[in-house]
Design a protein around this motif. Structure first.
Motif, short mmCIF file in Angstrom:
data_model
loop_
_atom_site.label_atom_id
_atom_site.label_comp_id
_atom_site.label_asym_id
_atom_site.label_seq_id
_atom_site.Cartn_x
_atom_site.Cartn_y
_atom_site.Cartn_z
N UNK A 156 0.71 -18.20 -13.52
CA UNK A 156 -0.55 -18.82 -13.93
C UNK A 156 -0.74 -20.17 -13.25
N UNK A 157 0.30 -21.00 -13.22
CA UNK A 157 0.21 -22.31 -12.56
C UNK A 157 0.05 -22.14 -11.05
N UNK A 158 0.72 -21.14 -10.49
CA UNK A 158 0.62 -20.92 -9.06
C UNK A 158 -0.81 -20.54 -8.67
N UNK A 159 -1.47 -19.75 -9.52
CA UNK A 159 -2.86 -19.38 -9.25
C UNK A 159 -3.76 -20.61 -9.25
N UNK A 160 -3.54 -21.52 -10.20
CA UNK A 160 -4.32 -22.77 -10.23
C UNK A 160 -4.04 -23.60 -8.98
N UNK A 161 -2.77 -23.68 -8.63
CA UNK A 161 -2.34 -24.50 -7.49
C UNK A 161 -2.93 -24.01 -6.18
N UNK A 162 -3.17 -22.71 -6.06
CA UNK A 162 -3.65 -22.13 -4.81
C UNK A 162 -5.17 -21.94 -4.76
N UNK A 163 -5.88 -22.28 -5.83
CA UNK A 163 -7.33 -22.05 -5.88
C UNK A 163 -8.08 -23.35 -5.60
N UNK A 164 -8.73 -23.46 -4.45
CA UNK A 164 -9.39 -24.72 -4.10
C UNK A 164 -10.42 -25.20 -5.12
N UNK A 165 -11.08 -24.28 -5.82
CA UNK A 165 -12.10 -24.68 -6.79
C UNK A 165 -11.50 -25.17 -8.10
N UNK A 166 -10.19 -25.02 -8.28
CA UNK A 166 -9.54 -25.43 -9.53
C UNK A 166 -9.14 -26.90 -9.44
N UNK A 167 -9.25 -27.63 -10.56
CA UNK A 167 -8.90 -29.06 -10.50
C UNK A 167 -7.40 -29.28 -10.35
N UNK A 168 -6.62 -28.20 -10.38
CA UNK A 168 -5.18 -28.32 -10.16
C UNK A 168 -4.77 -27.82 -8.78
N UNK A 169 -5.73 -27.63 -7.89
CA UNK A 169 -5.39 -27.20 -6.54
C UNK A 169 -4.48 -28.24 -5.87
#
Length: 739
Positions: A156-169
């Motif tokens: 789940x965190x990896x998906x956030x980390x790899x998604x440019x539109x996410x504030x956790x990119x």
């Protein structure tokens, strides 16, 4: 291949969400290309019809933690993808700025208090907040080079980390309860936060591992708990810092709009605020008119303050005089005698950072640390070709400064170097900054005093050394902060502090210097007066009162006022010049006047008597009068001040009125001398520096007494010795440029 632009962005642009911001902006404007981090900052390669608007929008719409110092673009033939991509980081290097640690953003705070996978998680963060410098091991800033490397991301965190539109990119410390650091209480089991709150409510002392080190916390409203913490820490009088939500702070202090903004700044400093409203135990800050407050700045702090429901004392977790503890084993060993329990976590702290301490009225930084470092300062005009310089500051409030690429990096507060562990921290910081920022100095700057450990260290580097007079460095640091050009002409610097070795071998501390970065002349100074007992005069204000009264021809007054003190041997030592060096110190003049106004005993910490005297003066009606100090150039004589004080003392004038008149007299005397230098064409402006100008009342009075003369003050660098290294570095660079 396609014709486009290669765009270079330098500044605080890594670890702040800059690449996803560029990605979104480029897509919005229909561009194709790529963005990546590299050793110099951020590199953008782009093509399309919207390039002009794109470049114009970058500094205007940059993320909240970003600072764009420089943008350049050039036409280029580029091999670009069809869309716009975020590319892998380039080669490691240290030409870019590292982002300071930032307080939890509103979105992350909301997240920990609502249902979801991060509800109650003490290590929640995103691109706009969280740890940065305290977890960094190397550049460029990627997870593998931080202390988060040992926490592999869950899906789940990896998906956030790899998604440019996410504030956790590419938020390097991103984590959740499934994959990130964990929290626990020692001793104890079960819910760590509930157990910690139980310790605090029982009146105990809790050691808390934070961002840059451990804090010791207790219930700020419980006088017995505060007294217990003072007794255990052997800290009888130095004010404790406090933490609470803004409504809690407003219940105990006045908070202006400017102060509220400073409290809510991403740096989350301790802010000095005037007491008002409901009182807290006097033991929190004995004899002080202000309290030092900070808002919760990590999710752990937010959760703890919310669960406890009231303000907490939050003071550095250290043995008196030693650096703040950062490791778990070190905390158990050194804080075991202080704390009833430990709120621990398993994310390593890469470097210790104390909390920054600041004021909003007038704006000033008293201690530059967490949230402010390693931010850089631009060098003034004329220093563009300055060589790489390292400067080592003074003996007290030590800090290191690095000059590179027309920027100055003023490091964090390191404390007093006569303490063995502070000295170890200094050496570690020297190696740490040099390695992290690939700094290769061509010369070294240090204080003129040969006995300072920092000075001795400078001479071991095997490089050319520039020794800078202490008060000249204070002046130069104020000029540097205010971007006074290298060839801007001479300035009258009012430099008031404790002690510094003078160019003539005497001990200075209350001067008007006329000069620039390269050199200076001593225009005016307080009349030199003995320091009876040498270093003991720094601890015992009454010794300075004796010396000042005797010098003013008021020995009988001293006899009556100090009847229980051993006056005869001290007078004999002063007459013989034995362990009683002459000094023009403004700090010791403050001590002397505090002693005759009611400050009893020895100082428990540096500046205690002066802080007490300022707090006393703030209780007086504004415009309560002025004590005279005579002279315009050369020695400024305080004899008339003591005579006027004695008249007030005999007629029963309120101590707060006498304290006000003292401040006003000192401000007027030095302003008069500086104005005279400007009026004579010897100086073009006035600069205020030195630790005494941490006194907000003195600074305000001095600025008022200067009238319409242009005045420079410290706002983002400390006026105290924490800013010395910046001044030393620029003096060294200026002298090399003139050679």
């Amino acid at each position: 291949m396609i014709e486009g632009w290669r765009i270079r962005v330098r500044g605080q642009v890594q670890g702040v969400g800059f690449r996803p911001f560029i990605w979104q902006l480029a897509r919005e404007m229909g561009l194709r290309g790529r963005v990546l981090n590299d050793a110099e900052g951020v590199l953008i390669e782009a093509a399309g019809e919207g390039l002009l608007a794109f470049v114009a929008a970058i500094p205007q719409r940059a993320p909240p933690l970003a600072r764009v110092d420089e943008m350049r673009h050039e036409a280029a033939t580029l091999d670009l993808p069809e869309g716009f991509e975020i590319a892998a980081s380039g080669a490691a290097g240290a030409e870019t700025r590292v982002t300071p640690d930032a307080a939890s953003c509103a979105a992350c705070v909301e997240e920990i208090f609502r249902p979801g996978r991060r509800q109650g998680y003490a290590f929640t963060n995103c691109t706009h907040c969280g740890p940065r410098f305290t977890i960094l091991r190397g550049l460029p800033y990627d997870r593998a080079r931080t202390t988060m490397a040992e926490f592999p991301l869950c899906d789940a965190c990896h998906a956030e980390y790899e998604t440019p539109a996410d504030r956790r990119f590419h938020a390097q410390p991103v984590a959740c309860p499934d994959c990130g650091p964990r929290l626990w209480l020692e001793p104890g089991g079960g819910d760590a936060m509930a157990g910690a709150v139980a310790v605090l409510r029982a009146g105990g002392v809790l050691a808390i591992k934070g961002l840059g080190g451990f804090h010791l916390a207790c219930d700020a409203g419980n006088a017995e708990a505060v007294t217990l913490l003072r007794a255990r820490k052997h800290r009888p009088a130095k004010p404790f810092a406090l933490m609470g939500g803004l409504p809690m702070i407003r219940a105990h202090c006045t908070v202006s709009e400017e102060e509220a903004r400073l409290l809510n700044d991403p740096a989350a400093p301790i802010v000095l605020l005037r007491r008002a409203g409901a009182g807290l135990p006097e033991a929190v800050a004995p004899g002080q008119a202000t309290l030092g407050w900070m808002l919760p700045y990590t999710p752990l702090h937010h959760l703890l303050i919310d669960a406890f429901g009231g303000p907490l004392v939050m003071t550095s977790g250290n043995l008196s005089g030693e650096p703040q503890v950062i490791g778990n084993a070190e905390a158990r060993e050194k804080l075991g005698g202080f704390a009833d329990a430990f709120l621990m976590h398993d994310r390593e702290i890469a470097r210790r950072l104390d909390d920054s301490v600041e004021r909003a009225h007038p704006p000033m930084i008293l201690r530059r640390a967490r949230g402010r470092v390693p931010g850089t300062l631009p060098l003034p005009e004329g220093f563009g070709d300055a060589p790489q310089v390292v400067a080592y500051g003074g003996q007290m409030k030590a800090a290191i400064c690095l000059v590179k690429n027309a920027q100055a990096l003023l490091g964090h507060h390191l404390g007093a170097l006569d303490e063995a562990l502070s000295w170890e921290a200094f050496l570690q910081a020297d190696a740490d900054y040099a390695g992290l920022f690939e700094h290769r100095p061509a010369l070294v700057a240090c204080d003129l005093h040969p006995g300072y450990r920092a000075t001795q260290h400078a001479r071991t580097r095997g490089l050319p050394v520039v020794a800078v007079q202490h008060h000249h460095a204070h002046l130069a640091s104020c000029l540097a902060e205010n971007l006074w050009p290298l060839d801007g002409g001479p300035v009258a610097g009012i430099v008031l502090d404790g002690l510094g070795l003078g160019a003539d071998g005497a001990i200075w501390g209350g001067e008007v210097l006329v000069g620039d970065y390269r050199d200076f002349v001593r225009h005016a100074w307080l009349s030199p007066t003995p320091l009876p007992g040498g270093d003991a005069a720094n601890r015992d204000p009454w010794r300075n009162a004796l010396a000042r009264l005797d010098r003013a021809g008021m020995g009988a007054v001293a006899d009556a006022l100090l009847a229980e003190r051993p006056l005869a041997p001290l007078r004999a030592a002063m007459r013989a010049g034995v362990n009683a060096p002459l000094s023009s110190s403004a700090g010791r003049l403050f001590d002397a006047f505090a002693a005759v106004t009611g400050f009893a005993g020895a100082q428990g910490f540096e500046g205690e008597a002066a802080m007490w005297l300022e707090a006393l003066a703030l209780r007086a009606p504004e415009g309560a009068g002025t004590y005279p100090i005579t002279g315009v150039a050369g020695a400024l004589d305080d004899t008339a001040l003591w005579q006027a004080w004695h008249e007030d003392h005999c007629r029963g004038t309120a101590p707060e009125v006498m304290a006000w008149r003292f401040h006003a007299g000192l401000a007027e005397a030095f302003a008069r001398a500086a104005r005279a230098a400007v009026a004579a064409g010897e100086a073009r402006a006035v600069a205020l520096s030195g630790g005494c100008f941490q006194n907000a009342l003195l600074q305000q009075m001095t600025r008022a007494a200067l009238g319409d003369v242009p005045v420079m003050v410290h706002r983002v660098t400390p006026a105290n010795d924490g800013g010395l290294a910046l001044g030393q570095a620029l003096v060294a660079a200026a002298r090399v440029a003139s050679a």
